[in-house]
Design a protein around this motif. Structure first.
Motif, mmCIF file in Angstrom:
data_model
loop_
_atom_site.group_PDB
_atom_site.id
_atom_site.type_symbol
_atom_site.label_atom_id
_atom_site.label_comp_id
_atom_site.label_asym_id
_atom_site.label_seq_id
_atom_site.Cartn_x
_atom_site.Cartn_y
_atom_site.Cartn_z
ATOM 1 N N ILE A 28 0.852 -1.195 0.000
ATOM 2 C CA ILE A 28 0.000 0.000 0.000
ATOM 3 C C ILE A 28 0.881 1.235 0.000
ATOM 4 N N ASP A 29 0.582 2.178 -0.867
ATOM 5 C CA ASP A 29 1.248 3.462 -0.908
ATOM 6 C C ASP A 29 0.337 4.459 -0.203
ATOM 7 N N TRP A 30 0.748 4.893 0.967
ATOM 8 C CA TRP A 30 -0.105 5.765 1.775
ATOM 9 C C TRP A 30 -0.289 7.141 1.151
ATOM 10 N N ALA A 31 0.604 7.533 0.262
ATOM 11 C CA ALA A 31 0.487 8.846 -0.377
ATOM 12 C C ALA A 31 -0.558 8.834 -1.485
ATOM 13 N N SER A 32 -0.518 7.810 -2.337
ATOM 14 C CA SER A 32 -1.428 7.766 -3.481
ATOM 15 C C SER A 32 -2.653 6.898 -3.237
ATOM 16 N N GLY A 33 -2.560 5.997 -2.245
ATOM 17 C CA GLY A 33 -3.642 5.054 -2.000
ATOM 18 C C GLY A 33 -3.554 3.799 -2.850
ATOM 19 N N ALA A 34 -2.551 3.709 -3.699
ATOM 20 C CA ALA A 34 -2.387 2.536 -4.545
ATOM 21 C C ALA A 34 -2.118 1.297 -3.698
ATOM 22 N N THR A 35 -2.814 0.205 -3.999
ATOM 23 C CA THR A 35 -2.651 -1.030 -3.236
ATOM 24 C C THR A 35 -3.119 -2.216 -4.069
ATOM 25 N N ASN A 36 -2.565 -3.372 -3.772
ATOM 26 C CA ASN A 36 -3.047 -4.609 -4.396
ATOM 27 C C ASN A 36 -3.895 -5.428 -3.427
ATOM 28 N N VAL A 37 -4.201 -4.857 -2.270
ATOM 29 C CA VAL A 37 -4.880 -5.596 -1.207
ATOM 30 C C VAL A 37 -6.401 -5.470 -1.334
ATOM 31 N N HIS A 38 -7.082 -6.603 -1.295
ATOM 32 C CA HIS A 38 -8.541 -6.585 -1.250
ATOM 33 C C HIS A 38 -9.014 -5.993 0.077
ATOM 34 N N ASP A 39 -10.261 -5.516 0.090
ATOM 35 C CA ASP A 39 -10.874 -5.142 1.363
ATOM 36 C C ASP A 39 -10.876 -6.360 2.281
ATOM 37 N N PRO A 40 -10.927 -6.136 3.591
ATOM 38 C CA PRO A 40 -10.823 -7.263 4.524
ATOM 39 C C PRO A 40 -11.932 -8.295 4.345
ATOM 40 N N ASP A 205 3.128 -18.623 8.361
ATOM 41 C CA ASP A 205 2.023 -19.259 7.635
ATOM 42 C C ASP A 205 0.645 -18.691 7.952
ATOM 43 N N ASN A 206 0.484 -18.109 9.131
ATOM 44 C CA ASN A 206 -0.852 -17.700 9.567
ATOM 45 C C ASN A 206 -1.080 -16.196 9.535
ATOM 46 N N LEU A 207 -0.084 -15.468 9.024
ATOM 47 C CA LEU A 207 -0.196 -14.027 8.854
ATOM 48 C C LEU A 207 0.167 -13.659 7.418
ATOM 49 N N ALA A 208 -0.444 -12.603 6.922
ATOM 50 C CA ALA A 208 -0.079 -12.041 5.625
ATOM 51 C C ALA A 208 0.684 -10.747 5.847
ATOM 52 N N ARG A 209 1.600 -10.446 4.965
ATOM 53 C CA ARG A 209 2.416 -9.242 5.102
ATOM 54 C C ARG A 209 1.951 -8.176 4.112
ATOM 55 N N VAL A 210 1.865 -6.942 4.603
ATOM 56 C CA VAL A 210 1.526 -5.798 3.756
ATOM 57 C C VAL A 210 2.659 -4.785 3.881
ATOM 58 N N PHE A 211 3.320 -4.497 2.756
ATOM 59 C CA PHE A 211 4.480 -3.615 2.753
ATOM 60 C C PHE A 211 4.044 -2.184 2.431
ATOM 61 N N PRO A 212 4.308 -1.232 3.332
ATOM 62 C CA PRO A 212 3.882 0.138 3.104
ATOM 63 C C PRO A 212 4.986 1.004 2.485
ATOM 64 N N THR A 213 4.585 2.020 1.755
ATOM 65 C CA THR A 213 5.484 3.088 1.331
ATOM 66 C C THR A 213 4.837 4.421 1.695
ATOM 67 N N ASP A 215 4.763 5.937 4.462
ATOM 68 C CA ASP A 215 3.945 5.602 5.638
ATOM 69 C C ASP A 215 4.037 6.701 6.696
ATOM 70 N N PRO A 216 2.941 7.425 6.965
ATOM 71 C CA PRO A 216 2.978 8.503 7.965
ATOM 72 C C PRO A 216 3.117 7.996 9.391
ATOM 73 N N ARG A 217 2.884 6.690 9.605
ATOM 74 C CA ARG A 217 2.940 6.135 10.953
ATOM 75 C C ARG A 217 4.367 6.022 11.485
#
Length: 292
Positions: A28-40, A205-213, A215-217
């Motif tokens: 997820i790119d926090w600046a543009s909102g671009a992401t490949n992640v589906h909604d939860p 195996d039981n977690l998925a990783r989401v890589f941010p760019t 990131d204001p956090r």
């Protein structure tokens, strides 16, 4: 305690919903909102009220529990934590309270509070509709750090001390103290996901990783390579505390080098929340803890 005597509620929590491009990891790119992640993924749950359990889950046995703690901090002082002066006051005063409390609960002599989060959620029951569910509207079950980001995080805060203790094989954890700021929690309570029934549960195996760019956090929590989102498993059990009061806290491992003790968690929509429930205001402090 007989099953009929256990108090439960139903609700909804978010979990990993996969990626749009079929990739294993999300971005997820926090600046543009671009992401490949589906909604939860919308997971309907039945959550057991820890107050009705016998025995009640405890931090030392289960990695999560409830404790009594009367703080000297006022609601106004908690809510002022986003201002520089208010932040310094909480770090000077409340961190000492948290350090002593965590030492009492864990028996550890090395407890270092290092970051806090203030959260508010005013969503009403009638506003919670499937059409409005998204990452911004639906809290997602997660762990704060995994084996990679946990080791990175403790080294960032404790430096050479962390290096030495890790080399000695010491168990270490990020221990969270979570409380209501001003009134009992009537909606969006925190849900603990007990994974003891999932054989071999692990970070990989039981977690998925989401890589941010972008990131204001980072300004709040420091660097973290990725976020860790929980994948659904039918053998999970769900626990929460009803009407958490202002003189109570939840304590749990949001990361733990002993993976059996880490606690996936997230706020969940409680179907029993009254329509006029007040805004949920919570305050959480995270501490690095090494166990003797």
């Amino acid at each position: 305690m007989a099953a009929a005597d256990v108090a439960t509620t139903t609700g909804l929590i978010g979990m990993w919903g996969g990626t749009r491009d079929g990739a294993t990891d999300g971005f997820i790119d926090w600046a543009s909102g671009a992401t490949n992640v589906h909604d939860p993924k919308q997971v309907k749950i039945e959550a057991v009220d820890m107050r009705s359990m016998n025995p009640v889950p405890s931090y030392m046995k289960d990695g999560y529990g409830i404790a009594k703690h009367k703080t000297s901090i006022t609601p106004e002082q908690f809510l002022a934590g986003n201002d520089p002066e208010g932040k310094k006051f909480l770090e000077d005063v409340y961190y000492k309270e948290v350090e002593e409390l965590v030492k009492q609960i864990t028996g550890s002599s090395i407890v270092v509070p290092y970051v806090f989060r203030i959260r508010q959620n005013s969503m009403k029951a009638g506003e919670f509709m499937a059409a409005k569910l998204s990452h911004s509207a639906l809290p997602v079950a997660h762990v704060d750090r995994d084996a990679i980001t946990g080791e990175d995080g403790v080294r960032e805060v404790l430096g050479e001390l962390a290096d030495d203790l890790i080399k000695q094989g010491k168990r270490y954890a990020q221990v969270n103290i979570w409380r209501s700021i001003d009134q009992p929690i009537k909606k969006w309570p925190l849900c603990f996901i007990n994974h003891a029934g999932v054989e071999g549960w692990n970070y990989e195996d039981n977690l998925a990783r989401v890589f941010p760019t972008n990131d204001p956090r980072i300004a709040i929590r420091g660097e973290k390579k990725h976020d860790s989102v929980v994948k659904y498993d039918p053998n999970y059990k769900y626990h929460y505390v009803s009407n958490l009061d202002t003189d109570e806290v939840l304590v749990f491992s949001s990361f733990d080098s002993d993976v059996s003790k880490v606690v996936p968690h997230g706020a969940f929509w409680d179907d029993a929340s009254p329509d006029d429930a007040p805004t949920r205001r919570s305050f959480e402090v995270r501490s690095w803890v090494f166990f003797d």
